[in-house]
Design a protein around this motif. Structure first.
Motif, PDB file in Angstrom:
ATOM      1  N   ARG A  40      28.284  40.024  -5.324  1.00  0.00           N
ATOM      2  CA  ARG A  40      27.655  39.226  -5.235  1.00  0.00           C
ATOM      3  C   ARG A  40      26.545  39.187  -4.117  1.00  0.00           C
ATOM      4  N   ALA A  41      27.500  39.665  -3.090  1.00  0.00           N
ATOM      5  CA  ALA A  41      26.411  39.680  -2.118  1.00  0.00           C
ATOM      6  C   ALA A  41      25.560  41.061  -1.888  1.00  0.00           C
ATOM      7  N   CYS A  80      32.953  41.278   2.440  1.00  0.00           N
ATOM      8  CA  CYS A  80      31.665  40.588   2.662  1.00  0.00           C
ATOM      9  C   CYS A  80      32.283  38.650   2.870  1.00  0.00           C
ATOM     10  N   MET A  81      33.686  39.023   2.569  1.00  0.00           N
ATOM     11  CA  MET A  81      34.478  37.521   2.474  1.00  0.00           C
ATOM     12  C   MET A  81      34.990  37.409   4.249  1.00  0.00           C
ATOM     13  N   SER A  82      34.982  38.779   4.744  1.00  0.00           N
ATOM     14  CA  SER A  82      35.113  39.475   6.888  1.00  0.00           C
ATOM     15  C   SER A  82      34.207  38.518   7.312  1.00  0.00           C
ATOM     16  N   ARG A  83      33.026  39.224   7.035  1.00  0.00           N
ATOM     17  CA  ARG A  83      31.613  39.106   7.184  1.00  0.00           C
ATOM     18  C   ARG A  83      31.284  37.219   7.170  1.00  0.00           C
ATOM     19  N   PHE A  84      31.242  36.139   6.548  1.00  0.00           N
ATOM     20  CA  PHE A  84      31.312  35.147   6.879  1.00  0.00           C
ATOM     21  C   PHE A  84      31.543  34.251   7.889  1.00  0.00           C
ATOM     22  N   VAL A 127      26.752  30.460   9.077  1.00  0.00           N
ATOM     23  CA  VAL A 127      25.880  31.469  10.330  1.00  0.00           C
ATOM     24  C   VAL A 127      24.020  31.973   8.911  1.00  0.00           C
ATOM     25  N   TYR A 128      23.452  32.296   8.561  1.00  0.00           N
ATOM     26  CA  TYR A 128      22.363  32.573   8.165  1.00  0.00           C
ATOM     27  C   TYR A 128      22.340  34.216   8.051  1.00  0.00           C
ATOM     28  N   ASP A 129      23.892  35.180   7.512  1.00  0.00           N
ATOM     29  CA  ASP A 129      23.547  36.234   7.779  1.00  0.00           C
ATOM     30  C   ASP A 129      24.210  36.502   6.420  1.00  0.00           C
ATOM     31  N   GLY A 130      24.550  38.145   6.289  1.00  0.00           N
ATOM     32  CA  GLY A 130      25.824  38.790   5.599  1.00  0.00           C
ATOM     33  C   GLY A 130      25.383  38.061   4.153  1.00  0.00           C
ATOM     34  N   PRO A 131      26.411  37.639   3.660  1.00  0.00           N
ATOM     35  CA  PRO A 131      26.601  37.288   2.336  1.00  0.00           C
ATOM     36  C   PRO A 131      26.392  35.983   2.202  1.00  0.00           C
ATOM     37  N   LEU A 132      26.154  35.393   2.950  1.00  0.00           N
ATOM     38  CA  LEU A 132      25.736  33.837   3.168  1.00  0.00           C
ATOM     39  C   LEU A 132      24.028  33.703   2.701  1.00  0.00           C
TER      40      LEU A 132
END
Length: 292
Positions: A40-41, A80-84, A127-132
């Protein structure tokens, strides 16, 4: 006659849960081969496996502290999990901004020393980036309200990380003006906390006295979107835009103000000013994401 040893019931329960998890993992693997999920990201297809069962986070280390977000399993791909990036020390002890140097203890940043503002402290889940960022945009601008529940879980874990239940009396969302509410159809900040009464009861028991309200604070003046505005323009844009319902019971209350994203803090700071002027004892801030 010698008693029959039936084994330790706790050990048997753990064994049964582990066995069920192994079967779920196997079933998920087979299903994933036939019907892969889509992140979903980032939109990539991926295979998902259920998380190993664990214990609730109360007063101990959180999976989010380690960068794991089990509530996003099945929604985010492994990449994406790893980029959170979870919010973690060292950070500003008031506004919660991460320091560039990842060594040392929490302390006040320069902005909070020179202009401390009205809220006591602010924290965020990540942090407000990537998947979040992708998930917040999908909820907020693409009306994917089904994402509210997992994001609510992520936010709730952040609440448990940074606050004790007895330190908060009232949880409020940052409100939308009625015109924007009509256009969008929902307030994302309210969607993130509307099921928290049930979460509080399950986590802390029926004696938990935290109230969750959606009517005490309102935005009586429409404002331009804060996106793209500088810090001082944001402060001017939002000034005197909020009011407290006359009948609201906030006198002496320790309030947790919730929003989706903390950028400069102008909006939550103005809300905090209004709430304190109306009799609140203290206002803290919790958001899903924090810009850095």
């Amino acid at each position: 006659m010698l008693p029959v040893c039936r084994g330790n019931s706790q050990s048997n329960g753990i064994t049964r849960r582990k066995g069920r998890w192994e079967w779920r993992r196997l079933g998920s693997a087979v299903l994933g081969l036939l019907l892969p999920l889509r992140c979903r990201a980032c939109g990539q297809a991926f295979h998902s496996f259920p998380e190993n069962p664990g214990t609730p986070v109360i007063g101990g280390a959180s999976p989010v502290d380690e960068g794991r977000v089990p509530m996003m399993n099945g929604l985010w791909c492994p990449a994406c999990m790893s980029r959170f990036r979870p919010i973690s020390s060292p950070l500003c002890s008031r506004c919660g901004i991460l320091f560039t140097s990842r060594e040392g203890a929490d302390h006040l940043c320069g902005d909070c020393i020179s202009a401390p503002g009205h809220f006591a402290r602010a924290r965020a889940a990540g942090v407000y980036d990537g998947p979040l960022m992708a998930m917040v945009h999908s909820l907020k601008y693409k009306e994917n309200t089904t994402l509210a529940r997992p994001l609510s879980s992520l936010l709730y874990v952040a609440f448990q990380r940074f606050w004790k239940s007895e330190s908060i009396d009232l949880v409020l969302p940052v409100p939308l003006h009625r015109k924007r509410m009509r256009r969008r159809g929902f307030n994302q900040a309210w969607l993130l906390i509307r099921d928290w009464p049930d979460r509080f009861q399950k986590t802390y028991g029926k004696a938990c006295g935290i109230e969750v309200q959606n009517e005490y604070l309102f935005r009586h003046r429409p404002t331009a979107p804060q996106t793209g505005l500088g810090k001082h323009h944001r402060q001017h844009n939002i000034l005197n835009a909020f009011s407290v319902t006359p009948a609201a019971g906030i006198t002496g209350k320790r309030i947790l103000l919730v929003d989706d994203v903390f950028t400069t803090g102008a909006t939550v700071n103005e809300c905090a000013r209004v709430l304190l002027a109306a009799g609140a004892r203290q206002v803290d801030v919790l958001t899903l994401a924090r810009t850095m």
